[in-house]
Design an enzyme around this catalytic site. Structure first.
Site, PDB file in Angstrom:
ATOM      1  N   CYS A  46      14.405 -54.554   4.445  1.00  0.00           N
ATOM      2  CA  CYS A  46      14.782 -53.950   3.173  1.00  0.00           C
ATOM      3  C   CYS A  46      15.685 -54.914   2.402  1.00  0.00           C
ATOM      4  CB  CYS A  46      15.513 -52.626   3.304  1.00  0.00           C
ATOM      5  SG  CYS A  46      14.586 -51.368   4.150  1.00  0.00           S
ATOM      6  N   ARG A  92      11.715 -59.368   2.661  1.00  0.00           N
ATOM      7  CA  ARG A  92      12.458 -58.537   3.605  1.00  0.00           C
ATOM      8  C   ARG A  92      11.761 -57.208   3.888  1.00  0.00           C
ATOM      9  NH1 ARG A  92      17.754 -60.426   4.043  1.00  0.00           N
ATOM     10  NH2 ARG A  92      18.296 -58.497   5.088  1.00  0.00           N
ATOM     11  N   ASN A 105      19.950 -50.218   3.416  1.00  0.00           N
ATOM     12  CA  ASN A 105      19.219 -51.020   4.404  1.00  0.00           C
ATOM     13  C   ASN A 105      19.868 -50.733   5.750  1.00  0.00           C
ATOM     14  OD1 ASN A 105      18.003 -52.998   5.936  1.00  0.00           O
ATOM     15  ND2 ASN A 105      19.168 -54.688   5.038  1.00  0.00           N
ATOM     16  N   GLY A 106      19.078 -50.302   6.731  1.00  0.00           N
ATOM     17  CA  GLY A 106      19.639 -49.972   8.043  1.00  0.00           C
ATOM     18  C   GLY A 106      19.126 -48.615   8.501  1.00  0.00           C
ATOM     19  N   GLU A 134       3.207 -69.573  20.493  1.00  0.00           N
ATOM     20  CA  GLU A 134       3.482 -69.644  19.056  1.00  0.00           C
ATOM     21  C   GLU A 134       2.171 -69.679  18.259  1.00  0.00           C
ATOM     22  OE1 GLU A 134       5.835 -69.034  17.199  1.00  0.00           O
ATOM     23  OE2 GLU A 134       5.501 -70.092  15.331  1.00  0.00           O
ATOM     24  N   LYS A 157       1.217 -66.926  15.488  1.00  0.00           N
ATOM     25  CA  LYS A 157       0.914 -67.271  14.094  1.00  0.00           C
ATOM     26  C   LYS A 157      -0.412 -66.641  13.678  1.00  0.00           C
ATOM     27  CE  LYS A 157       3.833 -68.239  12.712  1.00  0.00           C
ATOM     28  NZ  LYS A 157       5.067 -68.347  13.400  1.00  0.00           N
ATOM     29  N   GLU A 201      -0.188 -62.740  13.420  1.00  0.00           N
ATOM     30  CA  GLU A 201       0.693 -62.324  12.326  1.00  0.00           C
ATOM     31  C   GLU A 201      -0.015 -62.337  10.984  1.00  0.00           C
ATOM     32  OE1 GLU A 201       5.294 -63.675  12.546  1.00  0.00           O
ATOM     33  OE2 GLU A 201       3.875 -65.291  12.826  1.00  0.00           O
ATOM     34  N   HIS A 223      -6.133 -65.523  36.467  1.00  0.00           N
ATOM     35  CA  HIS A 223      -5.516 -64.291  36.947  1.00  0.00           C
ATOM     36  C   HIS A 223      -5.726 -63.138  35.962  1.00  0.00           C
ATOM     37  CE1 HIS A 223      -3.862 -66.582  40.190  1.00  0.00           C
ATOM     38  NE2 HIS A 223      -3.269 -67.403  39.353  1.00  0.00           N
ATOM     39  N   LYS A 262      10.468 -60.359   7.142  1.00  0.00           N
ATOM     40  CA  LYS A 262      11.000 -61.636   7.608  1.00  0.00           C
ATOM     41  C   LYS A 262      12.312 -61.478   8.360  1.00  0.00           C
ATOM     42  CE  LYS A 262      11.274 -66.367   6.757  1.00  0.00           C
ATOM     43  NZ  LYS A 262      10.358 -66.687   7.842  1.00  0.00           N
TER      44      LYS A 262
END
Ligand code: G6P
Length: 607
Positions: free
Chosen positions: A2, A27, A99-100, A480, A484, A487, A503, A602
């Protein structure tokens, strides 16, 4: 998570709020809203969707020169116009952006409903304006402080009252808030990117602080009304750093900035003559650093992957046992904080809630925590005992790229520093320095291969699942690469240690499931080749990221991405870049919103 913005001054508030929200959009971006004041009344506009949707329904000439705005990442209550912020009290005079998470909102809501308040939204936030209304007797700041005494949980808030023209009250507990000092105007925001077009003079609030602003200035107090003296900081970067320039999106820009951003992370930090690193911000004396017997790294997401590389490097090069752990797991495990351990909290934003709270818990137990952060003045950077700023410049795309390689650079520098205090000879140190300094040019060479990676991205973008496989230092790079891809393209991807495929993951292998192998010419190359053959024997297509001239790897793979030959310890830098590009081009081909993928944000300031 937020974004919050507030403005008061001589100009029309709405365009400034909308522009600030646009810059805060990374955000959270499921809905947005503004509340703009005229003496005696507030105009509130809210809309599901991105800031562009809010802009399209906001009257162009909306008068009023003070107001607040919000861009949301939903926690409590679905994504719709009603749950979007700002929220009003039942009289419609008080507007709040938050925000929170207010953890005791059910109790507060019950209490307020009992007093006749009718709630409109499903959010936790709507209790805040109604609580403030309960205490308001003409002094907005006093009413906010009285209301804060009831709130449990985290918040960054901004509050306006129709009958208090030109006043904004902000408060912080766990969610960031920064004051911007302009000329005859003042701003308040979740981070400086929202205000940089108007001022570079900023004041970072700490938890427990409250700020009152009007066009003339600001005053900060704690919740008990005691004045708090604050330092004014100057933002050192320019507006063009947060603009796309000629690039179609931020992610592409940030991927291509990496030769410069890595060079910046290294700049001024290498002492060539004695082949070591100079890290001024650690705030620890040499003896302390020499006596470290274990390094523990906490982080989330991409920063955790950088931590995994860092841990592996510290162990192999500096011979210090090291582990990287997910902050969200560690903080609930009652961790043992040993005296001779040194901790690192790694965070691009410096605001990730889990990393921050884990860091506080370690510090409470007497541990020393250094930060590896990008955002200057962020909470983790300020609360850590010292650390390293990675100086990647603002990273706007939700999926982290350049911050990752700069975090790696910070770990390489720290490893060099520790290793040179221990067993790494000056000769070996020199080789390490030379290899480190060659990284920016090597990354530039990888980036020059973009067209070939775009072709491969297009070829495989319709796959539903991907495997990413690597060993040693390339295992975190496989994680990573998979992160990527999922996402930003929403293709399911799993990162695995190559040795583990038999495995379980090998059961997934088929003609439809491509495997991306990361195969440097290190001591594990032969093992990787055997694993590639196992996949090949089962009909799985292989994309290999390897080293130029490696004919054997190229001949097994269906598609081969060549990267420059390096000192094997440095392949994480060069081999992650093709994976960033692969994810990017797959997502682009699928028409995804690369910079703002669905459901993500983000800066994750809630647990
Ligand atoms: C979010 C972002 C990721 C990031 C993670 C940790 O999930 O979308 O890109 O890696 O948070 O963020 P931090 O700011 O602590 O590095």
């Amino acid at each position: 998570m937020c974004g919050i913005i507030g403005y008061v001054g001589p100009k029309r508030a709405t365009p400034i709020l909308l522009e600030g929200l646009k810059r805060l959009e990374y955000r959270g971006y499921d809905s947005a809203g503004v509340a703009v004041g005229l003496p005696g009344s507030l105009t509130v506009v809210k809309k599901t969707g991105k800031i562009a949707a809010l802009r399209s329904v906001t009257p162009k000439e909306l008068p009023g020169n003070w107001g607040i705005g919000h861009t949301r990442w939903a926690t409590h209550g679905g994504v719709n116009d009603v749950n979007a912020h700002p929220h009003l009290d039942s009289s419609g005079k008080i507007a709040v952006v938050h925000n929170g998470i207010i953890e005791n909102y059910r109790t507060l809501r019950g209490m307020l409903e009992h007093d006749g308040v009718v709630f409109k939204s499903d959010t936790d936030s709507e209790v805040i304006p109604n609580l403030i209304a309960r205490y308001f007797e003409g002094d907005l700041e006093a009413a906010v402080k009285a209301a804060l005494n009831h709130l449990e949980g985290t918040y960054g808030i901004a509050v306006v009252h129709a009958d208090r023209p030109g006043e904004i009250v902000g408060a912080r507990n766990g969610s960031p808030l920064v004051i911007g000092i302009g000329e005859g105007e003042m701003l308040l925001a979740s981070d400086v990117t929202a205000m940089i077009a108007h001022t570079k003079q900023v004041v970072y609030l700490n938890d427990g602080e409250v700020v009152f602003i009007d066009a003339e200035g600001y005053r900060t107090t704690d919740r008990d009304d005691q004045p708090v003296r604050k330092q004014v900081d100057e933002v050192t970067w320019e507006l063009n750093h947060i603009e796309k320039g000629d690039y179609p999106c931020y992610m592409e820009k940030e991927i291509f900035e990496q030769p410069e951003s890595i060079a910046r992370a290294l700049s001024g930090r290498i002492e060539r003559d004695i082949a070591t690193a100079k890290l001024g911000g650690l705030n620890l004396d040499r003896r302390h650093l020499r006596e470290v017997n274990r390094v523990r790294i906490i982080a989330a997401g991409t920063s955790w992957h950088a931590g995994l590389v860092g841990a592996s490097l510290l162990e192999s090069v500096a011979r210090i046992p090291a582990q990287a752990e997910l902050a969200s797991e560690l903080r609930y495990r009652n961790p043992v904080v040993e005296k001779d351990s040194l901790w690192f909290a790694v965070s691009q934003s410096g605001e990730t809630a889990d990393t921050l709270y884990a860091m506080r818990e370690i510090k409470r137990k007497g541990g020393t925590v250094l930060g590896i952060c990008n955002v200057v003045g962020s909470t983790i950077a300020r609360e850590s005992d010292g650390g390293v700023y990675v100086h990647s410049g603002p990273e706007i795309a939700v999926a982290s790229t350049k911050a990752f390689t700069s975090q790696l650079a910070a770990f390489y520098l720290f490893t060099l520093f520790e290793a040179r205090m221990r067993d790494l000879s000056q000769e070996e140190g020199k080789r390490f320095v030379e290899a480190l300094e060659s990284v920016p040019a090597a990354v530039a060479k990888v980036l020059a291969g973009r067209d070939e990676i775009q072709r491969i991205g297009k070829k495989y973008s319709k796959a539903r699942d991907f495997l990413f496989l690597g060993r040693g230092l390339m295992y975190p790079i496989a994680l990573e690469g998979a992160l990527k891809l999922k996402e930003i393209s929403y293709i399911h991807a799993e990162g695995y240690a190559s040795g583990e495929i038999k495995h379980g993951p090998i059961a997934l292998v088929s003609e439809e499931v491509p495997s991306v192998f990361i195969v440097p010419n290190d001591g594990l190359r032969e093992k990787n080749i055997s694993n590639m053959r196992e996949i090949k024997a089962r009909g799985g297509p292989i994309i290999a990221v390897g080293v130029e001239g490696d004919e054997e790897v190229a001949s097994i793979a269906d598609d081969f991405i060549a990267t420059p030959r390096m000192d094997p310890r440095f392949y994480p830098f060069t081999m992650v870049v093709p994976l960033q590009l692969l994810a990017y081009f797959c997502a682009l081909d699928l028409g995804r919103d690369v910079d703002q993928p669905r459901n993500l944000a983000k800066s994750v300031t809630v647990e």
